[in-house]
Design a protein around this motif. Structure first.
Motif, PDB file in Angstrom:
ATOM      1  N   VAL A   1      -6.939 -17.866  -5.841  1.00 38.80           N
ATOM      2  CA  VAL A   1      -5.572 -18.182  -5.427  1.00 38.80           C
ATOM      3  C   VAL A   1      -5.199 -17.430  -4.148  1.00 38.80           C
ATOM      4  CG1 VAL A   1      -3.141 -17.996  -6.093  1.00 38.80           C
ATOM      5  CG2 VAL A   1      -4.834 -18.883  -7.709  1.00 38.80           C
ATOM      6  N   LEU A   2      -5.614 -16.190  -4.021  1.00 37.94           N
ATOM      7  CA  LEU A   2      -5.398 -15.474  -2.766  1.00 37.94           C
ATOM      8  C   LEU A   2      -6.065 -16.203  -1.604  1.00 37.94           C
ATOM      9  CD1 LEU A   2      -5.846 -11.792  -3.981  1.00 37.94           C
ATOM     10  CD2 LEU A   2      -3.774 -12.745  -2.975  1.00 37.94           C
ATOM     11  N   ASP A   3      -7.255 -16.748  -1.842  1.00 38.79           N
ATOM     12  CA  ASP A   3      -7.937 -17.532  -0.812  1.00 38.79           C
ATOM     13  C   ASP A   3      -7.127 -18.764  -0.427  1.00 38.79           C
ATOM     14  OD1 ASP A   3     -10.097 -15.817  -0.647  1.00 38.79           O
ATOM     15  OD2 ASP A   3     -11.384 -17.003  -1.972  1.00 38.79           O
ATOM     16  N   LEU A   4      -6.605 -19.469  -1.423  1.00 34.49           N
ATOM     17  CA  LEU A   4      -5.844 -20.690  -1.161  1.00 34.49           C
ATOM     18  C   LEU A   4      -4.557 -20.415  -0.381  1.00 34.49           C
ATOM     19  CD1 LEU A   4      -6.213 -22.574  -4.560  1.00 34.49           C
ATOM     20  CD2 LEU A   4      -7.055 -23.355  -2.341  1.00 34.49           C
ATOM     21  N   LEU A   5      -3.978 -19.244  -0.596  1.00 35.98           N
ATOM     22  CA  LEU A   5      -2.694 -18.914   0.025  1.00 35.98           C
ATOM     23  C   LEU A   5      -2.837 -18.136   1.331  1.00 35.98           C
ATOM     24  CD1 LEU A   5      -0.691 -17.785  -3.143  1.00 35.98           C
ATOM     25  CD2 LEU A   5      -0.665 -20.026  -2.039  1.00 35.98           C
ATOM     26  N   ALA A   6      -4.050 -17.733   1.664  1.00 37.64           N
ATOM     27  CA  ALA A   6      -4.259 -16.795   2.766  1.00 37.64           C
ATOM     28  C   ALA A   6      -3.732 -17.295   4.102  1.00 37.64           C
ATOM     29  CB  ALA A   6      -5.740 -16.455   2.887  1.00 37.64           C
ATOM     30  N   ASP A   7      -3.892 -18.575   4.398  1.00 39.32           N
ATOM     31  CA  ASP A   7      -3.528 -19.092   5.718  1.00 39.32           C
ATOM     32  C   ASP A   7      -2.040 -19.398   5.861  1.00 39.32           C
ATOM     33  OD1 ASP A   7      -6.149 -18.924   6.560  1.00 39.32           O
ATOM     34  OD2 ASP A   7      -6.612 -21.014   6.064  1.00 39.32           O
ATOM     35  N   ASP A   8      -1.350 -19.549   4.754  1.00 41.91           N
ATOM     36  CA  ASP A   8       0.031 -20.033   4.815  1.00 41.91           C
ATOM     37  C   ASP A   8       1.086 -18.986   4.488  1.00 41.91           C
ATOM     38  OD1 ASP A   8      -0.723 -22.715   5.441  1.00 41.91           O
ATOM     39  OD2 ASP A   8      -1.316 -22.960   3.341  1.00 41.91           O
ATOM     40  N   TYR A   9       0.683 -17.883   3.886  1.00 37.76           N
ATOM     41  CA  TYR A   9       1.648 -16.867   3.470  1.00 37.76           C
ATOM     42  C   TYR A   9       1.122 -15.475   3.766  1.00 37.76           C
ATOM     43  CZ  TYR A   9       3.355 -20.867   0.882  1.00 37.76           C
ATOM     44  OH  TYR A   9       3.814 -22.118   0.557  1.00 37.76           O
ATOM     45  N   ARG A  10       2.027 -14.592   4.102  1.00 38.72           N
ATOM     46  CA  ARG A  10       1.702 -13.179   4.207  1.00 38.72           C
ATOM     47  C   ARG A  10       1.744 -12.579   2.801  1.00 38.72           C
ATOM     48  NH1 ARG A  10       6.083 -11.116   8.172  1.00 38.72           N
ATOM     49  NH2 ARG A  10       4.931  -9.154   7.960  1.00 38.72           N
ATOM     50  N   HIS A  11       1.079 -11.432   2.634  1.00 38.02           N
ATOM     51  CA  HIS A  11       0.957 -10.861   1.295  1.00 38.02           C
ATOM     52  C   HIS A  11       1.179  -9.357   1.309  1.00 38.02           C
ATOM     53  CE1 HIS A  11      -0.614 -14.578  -0.480  1.00 38.02           C
ATOM     54  NE2 HIS A  11      -1.128 -14.767   0.723  1.00 38.02           N
ATOM     55  N   GLY A  12       1.853  -8.876   0.257  1.00 33.76           N
ATOM     56  CA  GLY A  12       2.076  -7.453   0.081  1.00 33.76           C
ATOM     57  C   GLY A  12       2.086  -7.102  -1.392  1.00 33.76           C
ATOM     58  N   ILE A  13       2.118  -5.817  -1.662  1.00 36.78           N
ATOM     59  CA  ILE A  13       2.133  -5.283  -3.031  1.00 36.78           C
ATOM     60  C   ILE A  13       3.398  -4.459  -3.229  1.00 36.78           C
ATOM     61  CG2 ILE A  13       1.036  -3.623  -4.605  1.00 36.78           C
ATOM     62  CD1 ILE A  13      -0.657  -6.102  -4.370  1.00 36.78           C
ATOM     63  N   LEU A  14       4.036  -4.639  -4.378  1.00 39.92           N
ATOM     64  CA  LEU A  14       5.085  -3.726  -4.841  1.00 39.92           C
ATOM     65  C   LEU A  14       4.743  -3.345  -6.270  1.00 39.92           C
ATOM     66  CD1 LEU A  14       7.753  -2.194  -4.682  1.00 39.92           C
ATOM     67  CD2 LEU A  14       8.912  -4.305  -5.394  1.00 39.92           C
ATOM     68  N   SER A  15       4.476  -2.064  -6.486  1.00 37.61           N
ATOM     69  CA  SER A  15       3.993  -1.603  -7.791  1.00 37.61           C
ATOM     70  C   SER A  15       4.787  -0.399  -8.272  1.00 37.61           C
ATOM     71  CB  SER A  15       2.511  -1.220  -7.675  1.00 37.61           C
ATOM     72  OG  SER A  15       2.063  -0.551  -8.834  1.00 37.61           O
ATOM     73  N   ASN A  16       5.018  -0.344  -9.575  1.00 33.68           N
ATOM     74  CA  ASN A  16       5.632   0.830 -10.191  1.00 33.68           C
ATOM     75  C   ASN A  16       4.560   1.866 -10.521  1.00 33.68           C
ATOM     76  OD1 ASN A  16       8.219  -0.050 -10.015  1.00 33.68           O
ATOM     77  ND2 ASN A  16       8.562  -0.297 -12.214  1.00 33.68           N
ATOM     78  N   SER A  17       3.805   2.243  -9.517  1.00 26.36           N
ATOM     79  CA  SER A  17       2.766   3.260  -9.669  1.00 26.36           C
ATOM     80  C   SER A  17       2.804   4.126  -8.429  1.00 26.36           C
ATOM     81  CB  SER A  17       1.401   2.591  -9.856  1.00 26.36           C
ATOM     82  OG  SER A  17       0.384   3.559 -10.080  1.00 26.36           O
ATOM     83  N   SER A  18       1.669   4.699  -8.056  1.00 28.66           N
ATOM     84  CA  SER A  18       1.605   5.509  -6.837  1.00 28.66           C
ATOM     85  C   SER A  18       0.696   4.832  -5.824  1.00 28.66           C
ATOM     86  CB  SER A  18       1.071   6.908  -7.140  1.00 28.66           C
ATOM     87  OG  SER A  18      -0.319   6.864  -7.404  1.00 28.66           O
ATOM     88  N   LEU A  19       0.928   5.117  -4.560  1.00 24.96           N
ATOM     89  CA  LEU A  19       0.087   4.563  -3.501  1.00 24.96           C
ATOM     90  C   LEU A  19      -1.344   5.039  -3.646  1.00 24.96           C
ATOM     91  CD1 LEU A  19      -0.127   2.906  -0.916  1.00 24.96           C
ATOM     92  CD2 LEU A  19       0.553   4.951   0.365  1.00 24.96           C
ATOM     93  N   LEU A  20      -1.530   6.288  -4.020  1.00 23.61           N
ATOM     94  CA  LEU A  20      -2.877   6.828  -4.211  1.00 23.61           C
ATOM     95  C   LEU A  20      -3.636   5.991  -5.234  1.00 23.61           C
ATOM     96  CD1 LEU A  20      -4.928   9.126  -3.660  1.00 23.61           C
ATOM     97  CD2 LEU A  20      -3.914  10.337  -5.598  1.00 23.61           C
ATOM     98  N   ASN A  21      -2.989   5.693  -6.359  1.00 26.95           N
ATOM     99  CA  ASN A  21      -3.644   4.912  -7.413  1.00 26.95           C
ATOM    100  C   ASN A  21      -3.933   3.484  -6.968  1.00 26.95           C
ATOM    101  OD1 ASN A  21      -3.653   6.952  -9.254  1.00 26.95           O
ATOM    102  ND2 ASN A  21      -1.956   6.177 -10.474  1.00 26.95           N
ATOM    103  N   GLN A  22      -2.921   2.818  -6.456  1.00 34.26           N
ATOM    104  CA  GLN A  22      -3.065   1.392  -6.200  1.00 34.26           C
ATOM    105  C   GLN A  22      -3.903   1.101  -4.958  1.00 34.26           C
ATOM    106  OE1 GLN A  22      -2.673   0.393  -8.889  1.00 34.26           O
ATOM    107  NE2 GLN A  22      -0.704  -0.537  -9.376  1.00 34.26           N
ATOM    108  N   ASP A  23      -3.815   1.928  -3.944  1.00 34.02           N
ATOM    109  CA  ASP A  23      -4.675   1.734  -2.776  1.00 34.02           C
ATOM    110  C   ASP A  23      -6.143   1.894  -3.179  1.00 34.02           C
ATOM    111  OD1 ASP A  23      -4.652   1.540   0.355  1.00 34.02           O
ATOM    112  OD2 ASP A  23      -6.060   3.141  -0.120  1.00 34.02           O
ATOM    113  N   HIS A  24      -6.421   2.921  -3.955  1.00 30.70           N
ATOM    114  CA  HIS A  24      -7.797   3.132  -4.441  1.00 30.70           C
ATOM    115  C   HIS A  24      -8.258   1.956  -5.292  1.00 30.70           C
ATOM    116  CE1 HIS A  24     -11.310   4.831  -6.337  1.00 30.70           C
ATOM    117  NE2 HIS A  24     -10.721   4.858  -7.523  1.00 30.70           N
ATOM    118  N   LYS A  25      -7.404   1.493  -6.168  1.00 26.77           N
ATOM    119  CA  LYS A  25      -7.762   0.384  -7.053  1.00 26.77           C
ATOM    120  C   LYS A  25      -8.053  -0.888  -6.262  1.00 26.77           C
ATOM    121  CE  LYS A  25      -5.324   0.093 -10.762  1.00 26.77           C
ATOM    122  NZ  LYS A  25      -4.060  -0.049 -11.517  1.00 26.77           N
ATOM    123  N   LEU A  26      -7.171  -1.220  -5.329  1.00 33.44           N
ATOM    124  CA  LEU A  26      -7.347  -2.439  -4.546  1.00 33.44           C
ATOM    125  C   LEU A  26      -8.612  -2.374  -3.695  1.00 33.44           C
ATOM    126  CD1 LEU A  26      -3.630  -2.892  -3.493  1.00 33.44           C
ATOM    127  CD2 LEU A  26      -4.882  -4.362  -5.092  1.00 33.44           C
TER     128      LEU A  26
END
Length: 240
Positions: free
Chosen positions: A112-137
């Motif tokens: 789905v990220l592939d299908l949407l890549a050309d038409d929409y910008r993408h970001g993350i909003l998470s109730n966690s920490s940047l350290l955790n989620q950046d590492h995870k992604l």
């Protein structure tokens, strides 16, 4: 107004947190010799999740910092209030090693990220920490797909507060009405986003329903057609 970007939740939305948590906790309890302390892995995991919710609320209220809420969870879970910071950190780090070994994206995430890549910008909003989620992604191989990763621990405010959603929109330099938020929690994610002026979408993978006031999908595969119903593509909306 045209939808220009998708903001994503991470855990139990694109990343199969529940599975990784269960597999990781099972391996950790076995390695730590704690299996006999609970009737089942599910009981232990239920207690761990209960404590996670309790101590996250304390963190959100400003009662402790991010690292200390982890330590307090460990002390409560082990019923050892005198555990030192180093001992609690060590226990948590061993748990994380088992948990990370079980990390997987949901099968519908990358297509789905592939299908949407050309038409929409993408970001993350998470109730966690940047350290955790950046590492995870990064570990999951998808970090470069997101322009911005915004997390509650650094913001000092968490979903469903409108300020959290607005901060993520600001990071994309977009008005909230130009942004869709997709998450697995009906109130924290979908309702919170809608009340903040975004389009909120509840990803109800279990198809539990029961919230007709919310915009709902049961798979990310429904998302491209749904979004394109709000843009020049003119496809029929699949909002439920």
């Amino acid at each position: 107004m045209t939808i220009r970007a998708v903001l994503w939740d991470v855990d139990d939305t694109i990343f199969d947190y529940a599975r990784a948590d269960r597999v990781g906790m099972s391996a950790h309890l076995t390695a730590e010799g704690l299996v006999d302390g609970y009737a089942s892995v599910d009981q232990a995991l239920g207690r761990w999740r209960e404590l996670t919710a309790i101590h996250w609320r304390i963190f959100e209220a400003g009662g402790v910092d991010f690292q200390e809420q982890r330590r307090e969870r460990v002390r409560a879970f082990l019923e050892r209030p005198g555990l030192t910071a180093a001992e609690a950190d060590g226990w948590f780090e061993r748990y994380v090693a088992h948990y990370e070994a079980a990390w997987e994206l949901f099968p519908d995430a990358v297509p789905v990220l592939d299908l949407l890549a050309d038409d929409y910008r993408h970001g993350i909003l998470s109730n966690s920490s940047l350290l955790n989620q950046d590492h995870k992604l990064r570990a999951l191989g998808v970090r470069e797909r997101f322009e911005a990763v915004v997390c509650a621990a650094e913001l000092g405010v968490a979903k469903p507060a409108a300020e959290a959603f607005h901060a993520a929109c600001t990071a994309l330099d977009l008005h909230p009405s130009e942004v869709v938020y997709v998450g697995d929690q009906p109130d924290i994610d979908a309702r919170g986003a809608a009340e903040a002026g975004l389009q909120g979408i509840w990803l109800d993978r279990a198809d539990t329903g029961g919230r007709p006031e919310l915009k709902r999908i049961t798979s990310l595969h429904e998302l491209p057609g749904l979004l394109r119903g709000h843009t020049r593509f003119g496809a029929q909306s699949t909002f439920r």
